[in-house]
Design an enzyme around this catalytic site. Structure first.
Site, PDB file in Angstrom:
ATOM      1  N   ARG A  78       0.816  -1.217   0.000  1.00 56.86           N
ATOM      2  CA  ARG A  78       0.000   0.000   0.000  1.00 56.86           C
ATOM      3  C   ARG A  78       0.852   1.271   0.000  1.00 56.86           C
ATOM      4  O   ARG A  78       0.336   2.362  -0.197  1.00 56.86           O
ATOM      5  CB  ARG A  78      -0.994   0.006   1.163  1.00 56.86           C
ATOM      6  CG  ARG A  78      -2.013   1.141   1.040  1.00 56.86           C
ATOM      7  CD  ARG A  78      -3.108   1.073   2.078  1.00 56.86           C
ATOM      8  NE  ARG A  78      -2.613   0.811   3.406  1.00 56.86           N
ATOM      9  CZ  ARG A  78      -1.960   1.693   4.169  1.00 56.86           C
ATOM     10  NH1 ARG A  78      -1.712   2.911   3.729  1.00 56.86           N
ATOM     11  NH2 ARG A  78      -1.535   1.348   5.360  1.00 56.86           N
TER      12      ARG A  78
ATOM     13  N   TYR B 164     -14.390  10.170 -20.642  1.00 61.83           N
ATOM     14  CA  TYR B 164     -14.787   8.813 -20.270  1.00 61.83           C
ATOM     15  C   TYR B 164     -15.865   8.908 -19.178  1.00 61.83           C
ATOM     16  O   TYR B 164     -15.724   9.699 -18.224  1.00 61.83           O
ATOM     17  CB  TYR B 164     -13.548   8.071 -19.756  1.00 61.83           C
ATOM     18  CG  TYR B 164     -13.858   6.736 -19.133  1.00 61.83           C
ATOM     19  CD1 TYR B 164     -14.233   5.655 -19.922  1.00 61.83           C
ATOM     20  CD2 TYR B 164     -13.780   6.557 -17.757  1.00 61.83           C
ATOM     21  CE1 TYR B 164     -14.528   4.437 -19.345  1.00 61.83           C
ATOM     22  CE2 TYR B 164     -14.067   5.336 -17.174  1.00 61.83           C
ATOM     23  CZ  TYR B 164     -14.448   4.282 -17.975  1.00 61.83           C
ATOM     24  OH  TYR B 164     -14.734   3.073 -17.401  1.00 61.83           O
TER      25      TYR B 164
ATOM     26  N   ASP C  48      -5.562  11.917 -19.918  1.00 58.24           N
ATOM     27  CA  ASP C  48      -5.856  10.486 -19.939  1.00 58.24           C
ATOM     28  C   ASP C  48      -5.396   9.990 -21.309  1.00 58.24           C
ATOM     29  O   ASP C  48      -6.019  10.286 -22.325  1.00 58.24           O
ATOM     30  CB  ASP C  48      -7.356  10.272 -19.725  1.00 58.24           C
ATOM     31  CG  ASP C  48      -7.728   8.794 -19.657  1.00 58.24           C
ATOM     32  OD1 ASP C  48      -7.022   7.970 -20.274  1.00 58.24           O
ATOM     33  OD2 ASP C  48      -8.741   8.467 -19.002  1.00 58.24           O
TER      34      ASP C  48
ATOM     35  N   LYS D  43      -6.725  -1.515 -20.322  1.00 57.80           N
ATOM     36  CA  LYS D  43      -6.976  -1.498 -21.755  1.00 57.80           C
ATOM     37  C   LYS D  43      -5.711  -1.915 -22.517  1.00 57.80           C
ATOM     38  O   LYS D  43      -5.248  -3.016 -22.360  1.00 57.80           O
ATOM     39  CB  LYS D  43      -7.482  -0.117 -22.162  1.00 57.80           C
ATOM     40  CG  LYS D  43      -8.551   0.457 -21.210  1.00 57.80           C
ATOM     41  CD  LYS D  43      -9.842  -0.322 -21.208  1.00 57.80           C
ATOM     42  CE  LYS D  43     -10.798   0.060 -20.098  1.00 57.80           C
ATOM     43  NZ  LYS D  43     -11.104   1.479 -19.993  1.00 57.80           N
TER      44      LYS D  43
HETATM   45  C1  LIG Z   1     -11.601   2.315 -19.010  1.00 61.40           C
HETATM   46  C2  LIG Z   1     -11.167   3.705 -18.954  1.00 61.40           C
HETATM   47  C3  LIG Z   1     -10.926   4.329 -17.714  1.00 61.40           C
HETATM   48  C4  LIG Z   1     -11.174   3.641 -16.390  1.00 61.40           C
HETATM   49  O1  LIG Z   1     -10.305   2.571 -16.211  1.00 61.40           O
HETATM   50  P1  LIG Z   1     -10.624   1.298 -15.254  1.00 61.40           P
HETATM   51  O2  LIG Z   1      -9.385   0.500 -15.376  1.00 61.40           O
HETATM   52  O3  LIG Z   1     -11.853   0.648 -15.816  1.00 61.40           O
HETATM   53  O4  LIG Z   1     -10.859   1.836 -13.889  1.00 61.40           O
HETATM   54  C5  LIG Z   1     -10.466   5.632 -17.735  1.00 61.40           C
HETATM   55  N1  LIG Z   1     -10.271   6.303 -18.883  1.00 61.40           N
HETATM   56  C6  LIG Z   1     -10.512   5.739 -20.096  1.00 61.40           C
HETATM   57  C7  LIG Z   1     -10.273   6.532 -21.338  1.00 61.40           C
HETATM   58  C8  LIG Z   1     -10.953   4.424 -20.170  1.00 61.40           C
HETATM   59  O5  LIG Z   1     -11.202   3.877 -21.376  1.00 61.40           O
END
Ligand SMILES: *Cc1c(COP(=O)(O)O)cnc(C)c1O
Length: 385
Positions: A52, A106, A176, A201
């Site tokens: 943590r 998102y 992001d 992803k």
């Molecule tokens: C999926 C996604 C998130 C969130 O991610 P998790 O791993 O599901 O918490 C944030 N930003 C974008 C662009 C995403 O596609």
């Protein structure tokens, strides 16, 4: 610009080797897996080690690899993309601050901003162009937040322009970078302070774990880590080891995603049943010129609008290779209908306002053979009963 550094090895070399822990015990070529939750103190660097605290060997390995790929000084690995985003926003925004967010973020980030940040008395503004960001600034502005390309309409924003606005005010800029990945887009080299990902992803790429990553200058990561330790959204060692394995093929996967998505976008653009294709790689896309300047490849995500929205259920049913499923960025091709999934809580009018029609289908283009994907979508979108 660290990415322009001639001494930096290429992306694939960094994917395979950056951050790997030496296995001094057995000489294995892979990073050893340290599953302990208890470590002798003081640790080797006079720092107590604990999962943590975000400082176990396997957490460090993944953070170092992604930092090397993003051309950043340091990284931090989280248990999900949302844990990464929430920790960044809570670490750097306090009551009374103002922050400007890009429109069309998102869905999870949008909900976090509305449900959590607003309750923390953070003043939130929305903007969709660098000019609108500039106009939204107040003396209390502390942070600018963008996503490019965005989900699900693949909108692109001038990243360097946003970074310049933030730098001129001495405030933080955050992107992001999930859709682009560091292979296709290097936001830190464009002047952004913090680049973050849902590693669920493309970074992992196999639709089999949840994780998030933040990359930034070391001083920012130090501050972020202090807050992250309180919030506790870390990733455990075994998931780190699997994410590290996924990352080794990121560059070759992205080359294939880029290739397939461009060819599929061009193919779908010619189908009479398709009214519009959203993909920054198409010359006709509004994001094409800025994407061409700031991206090395246009990525594996695209969206299409069917001419007849009532054909959507049948089109999805007829797909044989592509599967209707949430999430994206894996080796397999997935489709989803934003009006029924990420945006189902909005009214039809609200959806129209943000450009999400009922006939919109988002496609995460996988690494299958492109001929097979074209045949699959061609048949499913033929409009034949
Ligand atoms: C999926 C996604 C998130 C969130 O991610 P998790 O791993 O599901 O918490 C944030 N930003 C974008 C662009 C995403 O596609």
């Amino acid at each position: 610009m660290q990415t322009a550094d001639k001494a930096q090895p290429g992306f694939s070399t960094r994917c395979v080797h950056a951050g790997t822990l030496p296995d001094s015990y057995a000489g294995g070529v892979n990073s050893p897996l340290y599953t302990s939750t208890a470590y002798a103190y003081p640790g080797p660097a006079n720092e107590n080690i604990y999962q943590r605290y975000f400082n176990t060997p396997n957490q460090q390995t993944v953070a170092d690899k992604v930092a090397a790929l993003e051309g950043g000084e340091a990284g931090l690995v989280f248990g999900s993309g949302m844990a990464a985003i929430a920790t960044v926003l809570l670490a750097f925004l306090k009551p009374g601050d103002q922050a400007v967010f890009m429109k069309g973020l998102y869905g999870g980030t949008h909900a976090l901003v509305c449900d959590v940040l607003m309750r923390q008395q953070v003043d939130i503004r929305w903007a969709d162009t660098p000019e609108a960001f500039e106009q939204a600034l107040t003396p209390q502005t502390r942070l600018l937040y963008i996503e490019s390309p965005s989900n699900p309409l693949l909108r692109c924003i001038d990243i360097a322009a946003i970074a310049r606005i933030a730098k001129a005010r001495g405030i933080l800029s955050v992107i992001d970078n999930t859709f682009a990945t560091p292979i296709n887009q290097q936001p830190l080299a464009l002047g952004v302070d913090i680049s973050l990902h849902s590693a669920t992803k493309y970074l992992n790429g196999h639709s089999d774990l949840n994780a998030g990553v933040v990359v930034a200058p070391a001083a920012i990561i130090r501050e972020l880590r202090a807050c992250a330790t309180h919030l506790g959204g870390m990733l455990d060692a075994e998931a780190c080891a699997r994410l590290e394995r996924g990352l080794k093929t990121l560059a070759i996967r992205m080359a294939h995603h880029n290739h397939n998505a461009l060819l599929l976008a061009r193919y779908l653009n010619e189908l009479p049943t398709v009214a519009r294709v959203y993909y920054p790689g198409l010359e006709t896309d509004p994001g094409h010129s800025i994407a061409s300047r700031q991206m090395n490849g246009f990525g594996g995500m695209l969206s299409v609008e069917l001419t007849d929205a009532s054909q959507v259920p049948q089109a999805l049913r007829r797909l044989r290779i592509a599967q209707p499923a949430l999430s994206l960025g894996g080796v397999e091709t997935l489709v989803c209908v934003p009006a029924q999934t990420s945006h189902c809580n909005l009214s039809k009018e609200e959806r129209q306002q943000v450009g999400i029609s009922d006939g919109l289908i988002r496609i995460s283009v996988g690494i299958e053979n492109i001929e097979d994907l074209q045949a699959d979508f061609g048949e499913a979108f033929s409009g034949q009963p």
